[in-house]
Design a protein around this motif. Sequence first.
Motif, PDB file in Angstrom:
ATOM      1  N   THR A 198       0.871  -1.159   0.000  1.00 43.63           N
ATOM      2  CA  THR A 198       0.000   0.000   0.000  1.00 43.63           C
ATOM      3  C   THR A 198       0.913   1.214   0.000  1.00 43.63           C
ATOM      4  O   THR A 198       2.137   1.081  -0.081  1.00 43.63           O
ATOM      5  CB  THR A 198      -0.909   0.023   1.251  1.00 43.63           C
ATOM      6  N   GLN A 199       0.330   2.383   0.138  1.00 43.36           N
ATOM      7  CA  GLN A 199       1.141   3.595   0.104  1.00 43.36           C
ATOM      8  C   GLN A 199       2.099   3.660   1.299  1.00 43.36           C
ATOM      9  O   GLN A 199       3.218   4.138   1.164  1.00 43.36           O
ATOM     10  CB  GLN A 199       0.245   4.827   0.103  1.00 43.36           C
ATOM     11  N   ASN A 200       1.671   3.182   2.449  1.00 46.56           N
ATOM     12  CA  ASN A 200       2.491   3.291   3.659  1.00 46.56           C
ATOM     13  C   ASN A 200       2.988   1.960   4.206  1.00 46.56           C
ATOM     14  O   ASN A 200       3.535   1.914   5.311  1.00 46.56           O
ATOM     15  CB  ASN A 200       1.708   4.009   4.759  1.00 46.56           C
ATOM     16  N   SER A 201       2.798   0.880   3.482  1.00 51.29           N
ATOM     17  CA  SER A 201       3.290  -0.406   3.973  1.00 51.29           C
ATOM     18  C   SER A 201       3.713  -1.302   2.810  1.00 51.29           C
ATOM     19  O   SER A 201       3.306  -1.103   1.664  1.00 51.29           O
ATOM     20  CB  SER A 201       2.229  -1.114   4.818  1.00 51.29           C
ATOM     21  N   PHE A 202       4.518  -2.276   3.151  1.00 48.62           N
ATOM     22  CA  PHE A 202       5.046  -3.220   2.173  1.00 48.62           C
ATOM     23  C   PHE A 202       5.282  -4.532   2.911  1.00 48.62           C
ATOM     24  O   PHE A 202       5.895  -4.555   3.974  1.00 48.62           O
ATOM     25  CB  PHE A 202       6.370  -2.683   1.607  1.00 48.62           C
ATOM     26  N   SER A 203       4.773  -5.633   2.370  1.00 50.06           N
ATOM     27  CA  SER A 203       4.999  -6.924   3.019  1.00 50.06           C
ATOM     28  C   SER A 203       5.411  -7.969   2.000  1.00 50.06           C
ATOM     29  O   SER A 203       5.045  -7.896   0.826  1.00 50.06           O
ATOM     30  CB  SER A 203       3.754  -7.376   3.784  1.00 50.06           C
ATOM     31  N   LEU A 204       6.190  -8.932   2.476  1.00 46.93           N
ATOM     32  CA  LEU A 204       6.660  -9.997   1.605  1.00 46.93           C
ATOM     33  C   LEU A 204       6.855 -11.268   2.412  1.00 46.93           C
ATOM     34  O   LEU A 204       6.991 -11.237   3.639  1.00 46.93           O
ATOM     35  CB  LEU A 204       7.966  -9.605   0.914  1.00 46.93           C
ATOM     36  N   TYR A 205       6.845 -12.384   1.706  1.00 49.67           N
ATOM     37  CA  TYR A 205       7.087 -13.710   2.262  1.00 49.67           C
ATOM     38  C   TYR A 205       8.406 -14.202   1.671  1.00 49.67           C
ATOM     39  O   TYR A 205       8.421 -14.807   0.598  1.00 49.67           O
ATOM     40  CB  TYR A 205       5.963 -14.671   1.875  1.00 49.67           C
ATOM     41  N   PRO A 206       9.539 -13.971   2.341  1.00 47.06           N
ATOM     42  CA  PRO A 206      10.829 -14.291   1.734  1.00 47.06           C
ATOM     43  C   PRO A 206      11.110 -15.778   1.561  1.00 47.06           C
ATOM     44  O   PRO A 206      11.899 -16.154   0.703  1.00 47.06           O
ATOM     45  CB  PRO A 206      11.836 -13.664   2.706  1.00 47.06           C
TER      46      PRO A 206
END
Length: 173
Positions: free
Chosen positions: A12-20
């Motif tokens: 989103t504009q203020n967040s970033f998530s990932l599954y490494p």
Amino acid sequence: MNIRERYNIEETQNSFSLYPNKTTLKLSKWFLAGITACIIALLFLDHYFDDVMRGVIYVLIIYFVLHSLYDIQIGSKIQYTFVVTQNAVYKQSPLFSKKKIMKLDEAVIFVQSEMGSWYYALGANKSHFVKNYRISEGFSSGRISVEIQAAYENFVLQKIDKLIDAVHLELKN
């Protein structure tokens, strides 16, 4: 498979998530299938081994099965979320709820190497060599690995760097 699907990226504009660890899911499933094939083969060849050797083989098989199941059920579902508004980096896994692991403005991304390959790791500024978290798959010197590495750097690392810069800018104001 593009980099978004490879790491199951949500942004989103203020967040970033990932599954490494999602990239190792396929390998873990193949490894488990290989172990299953070994179990079936051992059932037919069981009479060729003495009791001690049979015991050692079964202990190793149990260990590898449990390790593969952990990678499939838990390890591949570990998620890291970078949130600008809360100045935080969160880790979430199926075993534990969402946990703040560090402040985003203290986050440092660096290269960690092991046994001929390397990966990107995340750590707090002053203790990143003591406690760190793997945020990419392992890279090597092959052509395909170099292409995946470039895509990772151009997309994932740039997004994380922008979030860190946004937090630094917000803290200065």
